[in-house]
Design a protein around this motif. Sequence first.
Motif, PDB file in Angstrom:
ATOM      1  N   ASP A  29       9.786  19.285  -7.699  1.00 36.20           N
ATOM      2  CA  ASP A  29       8.343  18.884  -7.636  1.00 36.20           C
ATOM      3  C   ASP A  29       8.234  17.556  -8.247  1.00 36.20           C
ATOM      4  N   GLU A  30       9.170  16.708  -8.688  1.00 33.25           N
ATOM      5  CA  GLU A  30       9.008  15.436  -9.663  1.00 33.25           C
ATOM      6  C   GLU A  30       9.788  14.522  -8.497  1.00 33.25           C
ATOM      7  N   ASP A  31      10.192  14.875  -7.416  1.00 34.19           N
ATOM      8  CA  ASP A  31      10.825  14.087  -6.252  1.00 34.19           C
ATOM      9  C   ASP A  31       9.881  12.967  -5.839  1.00 34.19           C
ATOM     10  N   ASP A  32      10.284  11.736  -5.652  1.00 36.60           N
ATOM     11  CA  ASP A  32       9.335  10.623  -5.067  1.00 36.60           C
ATOM     12  C   ASP A  32       9.418  10.774  -3.709  1.00 36.60           C
ATOM     13  N   TYR A  67       1.325  11.568   6.283  1.00 39.31           N
ATOM     14  CA  TYR A  67       1.539  10.541   7.312  1.00 39.31           C
ATOM     15  C   TYR A  67       0.702   9.444   7.162  1.00 39.31           C
ATOM     16  N   ASN A  68      -0.455   9.312   6.868  1.00 37.96           N
ATOM     17  CA  ASN A  68      -1.597   8.130   6.827  1.00 37.96           C
ATOM     18  C   ASN A  68      -1.103   7.559   5.558  1.00 37.96           C
ATOM     19  N   ASP A  69      -0.688   8.281   4.285  1.00 35.43           N
ATOM     20  CA  ASP A  69      -0.569   7.649   3.201  1.00 35.43           C
ATOM     21  C   ASP A  69       0.704   6.727   3.040  1.00 35.43           C
ATOM     22  N   PHE A  70       1.792   7.353   3.667  1.00 42.35           N
ATOM     23  CA  PHE A  70       3.097   6.809   3.427  1.00 42.35           C
ATOM     24  C   PHE A  70       3.474   5.957   4.878  1.00 42.35           C
ATOM     25  N   PHE A  71       2.620   6.014   5.942  1.00 41.30           N
ATOM     26  CA  PHE A  71       3.292   5.209   7.051  1.00 41.30           C
ATOM     27  C   PHE A  71       3.352   3.894   6.858  1.00 41.30           C
ATOM     28  N   PHE A  72       2.620   3.176   6.418  1.00 43.89           N
ATOM     29  CA  PHE A  72       2.835   1.462   6.206  1.00 43.89           C
ATOM     30  C   PHE A  72       3.698   1.305   4.630  1.00 43.89           C
ATOM     31  N   LYS A  73       3.860   2.276   3.701  1.00 45.35           N
ATOM     32  CA  LYS A  73       4.721   2.149   2.732  1.00 45.35           C
ATOM     33  C   LYS A  73       6.162   2.138   3.350  1.00 45.35           C
ATOM     34  N   VAL A  74       6.436   2.926   4.130  1.00 40.63           N
ATOM     35  CA  VAL A  74       7.672   3.002   4.583  1.00 40.63           C
ATOM     36  C   VAL A  74       7.981   1.969   5.583  1.00 40.63           C
ATOM     37  N   TYR A  75       6.899   1.834   6.374  1.00 39.15           N
ATOM     38  CA  TYR A  75       7.078   0.331   7.144  1.00 39.15           C
ATOM     39  C   TYR A  75       7.739  -0.820   6.517  1.00 39.15           C
ATOM     40  N   ASP A  76       6.905  -1.063   5.449  1.00 42.04           N
ATOM     41  CA  ASP A  76       7.586  -2.167   4.679  1.00 42.04           C
ATOM     42  C   ASP A  76       8.691  -2.177   4.189  1.00 42.04           C
ATOM     43  N   MET A  82      -9.176  -4.668  -0.085  1.00 40.86           N
ATOM     44  CA  MET A  82      -9.708  -3.232  -0.303  1.00 40.86           C
ATOM     45  C   MET A  82      -8.650  -2.599  -1.044  1.00 40.86           C
ATOM     46  N   LYS A  83      -8.981  -1.502  -2.009  1.00 39.79           N
ATOM     47  CA  LYS A  83      -7.969  -0.772  -2.596  1.00 39.79           C
ATOM     48  C   LYS A  83      -7.427   0.155  -1.830  1.00 39.79           C
ATOM     49  N   GLU A  84      -5.956   0.510  -2.010  1.00 48.32           N
ATOM     50  CA  GLU A  84      -5.343   1.481  -1.059  1.00 48.32           C
ATOM     51  C   GLU A  84      -5.737   2.754  -1.435  1.00 48.32           C
ATOM     52  N   ARG A  85      -5.526   3.666  -0.659  1.00 49.66           N
ATOM     53  CA  ARG A  85      -5.782   5.376  -0.902  1.00 49.66           C
ATOM     54  C   ARG A  85      -5.193   5.651  -2.023  1.00 49.66           C
ATOM     55  N   ILE A  86      -5.946   6.501  -2.736  1.00 51.12           N
ATOM     56  CA  ILE A  86      -5.344   6.995  -4.146  1.00 51.12           C
ATOM     57  C   ILE A  86      -4.193   8.099  -3.679  1.00 51.12           C
ATOM     58  N   LEU A  87      -2.803   8.121  -3.870  1.00 54.76           N
ATOM     59  CA  LEU A  87      -1.959   8.999  -3.653  1.00 54.76           C
ATOM     60  C   LEU A  87      -2.021  10.234  -4.375  1.00 54.76           C
ATOM     61  N   LEU A  88      -1.685  11.366  -3.737  1.00 50.37           N
ATOM     62  CA  LEU A  88      -1.735  12.711  -4.502  1.00 50.37           C
ATOM     63  C   LEU A  88      -0.578  12.826  -5.108  1.00 50.37           C
ATOM     64  N   PRO A  89      -0.528  13.634  -6.264  1.00 51.54           N
ATOM     65  CA  PRO A  89       0.801  13.831  -6.814  1.00 51.54           C
ATOM     66  C   PRO A  89       1.874  14.557  -5.956  1.00 51.54           C
ATOM     67  N   ASN A  90       3.198  14.082  -6.284  1.00 48.62           N
ATOM     68  CA  ASN A  90       4.117  14.455  -5.370  1.00 48.62           C
ATOM     69  C   ASN A  90       4.274  16.056  -5.257  1.00 48.62           C
ATOM     70  N   ILE A  91       3.919  16.599  -6.114  1.00 45.90           N
ATOM     71  CA  ILE A  91       3.898  18.191  -6.072  1.00 45.90           C
ATOM     72  C   ILE A  91       2.775  18.761  -5.056  1.00 45.90           C
ATOM     73  N   ARG A  92       1.878  17.970  -4.957  1.00 43.28           N
ATOM     74  CA  ARG A  92       0.789  18.237  -3.828  1.00 43.28           C
ATOM     75  C   ARG A  92       1.488  18.347  -2.259  1.00 43.28           C
ATOM     76  N   ILE A 114       0.114  17.478   5.920  1.00 38.91           N
ATOM     77  CA  ILE A 114       1.264  16.655   6.558  1.00 38.91           C
ATOM     78  C   ILE A 114       0.479  15.385   7.222  1.00 38.91           C
ATOM     79  N   HIS A 115      -0.674  15.517   7.487  1.00 35.39           N
ATOM     80  CA  HIS A 115      -1.701  14.366   8.148  1.00 35.39           C
ATOM     81  C   HIS A 115      -1.783  13.559   7.039  1.00 35.39           C
ATOM     82  N   ARG A 116      -2.146  13.834   6.047  1.00 34.79           N
ATOM     83  CA  ARG A 116      -2.545  12.990   4.804  1.00 34.79           C
ATOM     84  C   ARG A 116      -1.232  12.244   4.370  1.00 34.79           C
TER      85      ARG A 116
END
Length: 199
Positions: free
Chosen positions: A67-70, A28-37, A1-11, A24-26
């Motif tokens: 606004d450009e920070d990762d 949390y869900n978007d980066f939880f497993f990315k940071v976990y890895d 399954m494709k991963e969720r599309i991330l919003l632009p950093n600025i959002r 904030i909740h978005r």
Amino acid sequence: MKERILLPNIRYIHGFRNKEDRLIHRAYNDFFFKVYDLQSVQDQTKFKMGFSAALTHVIMNAEQLNDEDDILNIINSHFPENEADFFIEEVELKFSDEDLLMLTLHYNQKLDTKAIAIRIGKSESDTKERIEKISRMWAQDMPLEEYLTQIEKRNIFKRISEFMIPIAPSHRKKIKKPTVGEIKKVEETFWQKVLRFIS
């Protein structure tokens, strides 16, 4: 399954600056497993607390972000090195709810006295007088503004740490979407066969 599309950093950054619950909740869900890895903590429950602390630090310092920070790297860089820092301690409240709201709006959110007076339902002169009186009477080692920031930080951490652990991308159910124009064979039921035979 494709991963969720991330919003632009600025959002995410603007959501953090405005303390928007939805973004904030978005995040949390978007980066939880990315940071976990990227981290060595295997226990997801322990990791969740460290991740909540990291995300809280990022939100509290959102004004310093460009606004450009990762966002992924920023959250990962704030992940606590020691397990003792996975938890943001409770702060002892020294004010009534109304006074705390009034001071938070004044010091943290930088609202003018008129706006604060409307929010708490008091006159502008009474509100100004009360803020000045509490500020004069505050006799603690920690400056009042820093104390209020600690309360806000604890509240944000508490809110984030109550979010559920998201479903890992690899464990999400795969739902087969029907192809457009696909013809599906519909099996006749027993009674439909009987009716067809009779007629």
